[in-house]
Design an enzyme around this catalytic site. Structure first.
Site, PDB file in Angstrom:
ATOM      1  CG  ASP A   1      27.136  55.321  61.902  1.00 20.48           C
ATOM      2  OD1 ASP A   1      27.200  55.314  63.144  1.00 20.48           O
ATOM      3  OD2 ASP A   1      26.462  56.152  61.260  1.00 20.48           O
TER       4      ASP A   1
ATOM      5  CG  PHE B   1      23.976  54.941  65.915  1.00 18.48           C
ATOM      6  CD1 PHE B   1      23.581  55.630  67.049  1.00 18.48           C
ATOM      7  CD2 PHE B   1      23.058  54.810  64.882  1.00 18.48           C
ATOM      8  CE1 PHE B   1      22.304  56.180  67.169  1.00 18.48           C
ATOM      9  CE2 PHE B   1      21.783  55.347  64.984  1.00 18.48           C
ATOM     10  CZ  PHE B   1      21.407  56.033  66.133  1.00 18.48           C
ATOM     11  CG  ASP B   2      30.966  53.626  63.504  1.00 13.45           C
ATOM     12  OD1 ASP B   2      30.881  52.464  63.934  1.00 13.45           O
ATOM     13  OD2 ASP B   2      31.083  53.899  62.299  1.00 13.45           O
ATOM     14  CB  VAL B   3      30.706  58.777  67.894  1.00 11.59           C
ATOM     15  CG1 VAL B   3      31.072  59.590  69.127  1.00 11.59           C
ATOM     16  CG2 VAL B   3      31.509  59.255  66.685  1.00 11.59           C
TER      17      VAL B   3
ATOM     18  N   GLY C   1      31.726  53.553  70.499  1.00 13.64           N
ATOM     19  CA  GLY C   1      33.055  53.758  71.064  1.00 13.64           C
ATOM     20  C   GLY C   1      33.000  54.262  72.491  1.00 13.64           C
TER      21      GLY C   1
END
Length: 394
Positions: A142, A170-172, A175
């Protein structure tokens, strides 16, 4: 395995992901009733050891994205474990993975291999930079994407260094995009009976998530830059100092601005040609800001919060995380749920989606490594329950 309740009940998700983006996506699906089997290496998901902080010796990072799942530890280099993994993929409705693009091919767990045995599979791959020749070999962290996407160039003081966001934003986002893609593919499968490959990457999620800032360049040819807490297109839309701290004030239109200056005792500003429209206020923010600050400095943050809110103008104090949770509770959002019972119970943040008839539920605390391994291996070895849900519905 016993079927759960919820709008996604009956769906089996094989979760070959780890860290954050994939586990967050599969937890959201699990909360809505999907049966999620978390496949871990014998060493476990890396986030199990990402501490502090911890709760009862377990990383709160891991606890935050792995509730409502079952865990099985499989060594994909071992023939028997690899066969179990492939059987799980054959029975699954959804498979989620975030290996490097192509990384599961050597185990016969890539999309082409899995879909050959299970044509109804919705197979979601999450990567850092896509599966193309330029991005497939780049590791997907991220922080890298925050830097490469341009987000860090927008975060921080105008004359200071670039900063990362306080979470792996940006991981969230990836997802969330993965879960949307999975649900879209499942809906289409209901009409055709066929699955498909869903691909999500952090950089594309980042550029989409930069919204007005990426659009400024793509549609307007403007390269955005750091402005601290100021907004490039709105004013006031930032923290402004009161007598004891800062208050976020967001007057997003002329009506709200008029109400703001009236409650501040400065009604004449609404008719000042320098401040009459949003474009005017943005252009003359350096003249308008000190006029607002001078009046705000006469009272406390919470006094102004009460009165400005009552006037219908969005505003709010800058809270710490604990204060944010407490505020959510104070407005009836019930942000914390307890998952599990007794000593195994774990407080967790409520699923963000509320459904009136089929709400999210919280049956299982985040599993210990291989907690359900024996049960899952027996089920995979049994001749019963081999059909996928599309075959069951046929």
């Amino acid at each position: 395995m016993a079927q759960r309740s919820g709008p996604l009940a009956g769906l089996l998700v094989a979760d070959f992901s780890r860290i954050l983006a994939g586990p967050y996506a599969t937890m959201l699906l699990a909360d809505l009733g999907a049966e999620v089997v978390k496949v871990e290496s014998p060493g476990g998901d890396d986030t199990r050891t990402w501490s502090p902080p911890v709760r009862d010796g377990v990383s709160t990072y891991y606890l935050g994205v792995n509730r409502n799942k079952r865990s099985v530890a499989l060594d994909l280099k071992d023939d028997e474990d690899r066969a179990a993994a492939r059987e799980l993929a054959r029975r699954a409705d959804v498979l989620v993975e975030n290996f490097k693009p192509g990384g599961l091919a050597r185990f016969g767990l890539d999309y082409d291999s899995v879909s050959a045995d299970n044509p109804g599979i919705v197979y979601a791959s999450i990567s850092g930079f896509g599966s193309g020749p330029g991005g497939r070999d780049l590791p997907g962290y991220d922080l890298m994407v925050q830097a490469i996407s341009g987000l860090m160039s927008l975060t921080g003081a105008p004359d200071g260094p670039a900063y990362r966001a306080g979470i792996s934003v940006f991981d969230v986002m990836a997802g969330l995009h993965a879960s949307i893609g999975v649900l879209a593919a499942l809906h289409e499968r209901g009409a055709t009976g066929r699955g498909q490959h869903v691909e999500v990457n952090l950089l594309s999620s980042a550029l989409s998530g930069l919204v007005n800032q990426s659009s400024a360049f793509v549609a307007g040819g403007v390269v955005p830059h750091r402005m601290g807490n100021s907004h490039p297109s709105l004013f006031p839309y930032e923290p402004l100092p009161c007598s004891d701290g800062d208050l976020i004030v967001t007057a997003g239109n002329n009506r709200q601005f008029r109400r703001l200056v009236e409650v501040l005792g400065l009604p004449e500003l609404a008719d000042d040609p320098r401040f009459a429209g949003n474009e005017d206020r943005t252009a003359h923010r350096d003249e308008l800001r000190p006029l607002l600050v001078e009046r705000l400095a006469t009272r406390s943050t919470m006094e102004w919060f009460r009165d400005i809110t009552a006037a219908g103008v969005p505003c709010g104090p800058i809270n710490t995380v604990d204060q944010g949770v407490e505020f959510a509770a104070s407005v009836g959002l019930e942000p914390v749920v307890v998952v599990g019972e007794g000593e195994a119970a774990v407080p967790s943040v409520r699923h963000p989606i509320r459904l009136s008839r089929t709400p999210a539920d919280y049956q299982r605390p985040p599993p210990s490594l291989d907690e359900h391994g024996d049960e899952i291996r027996r089920w995979l070895a049994s001749p019963t329950g081999n059909e996928t849900s599309t075959e069951r519905d046929a």
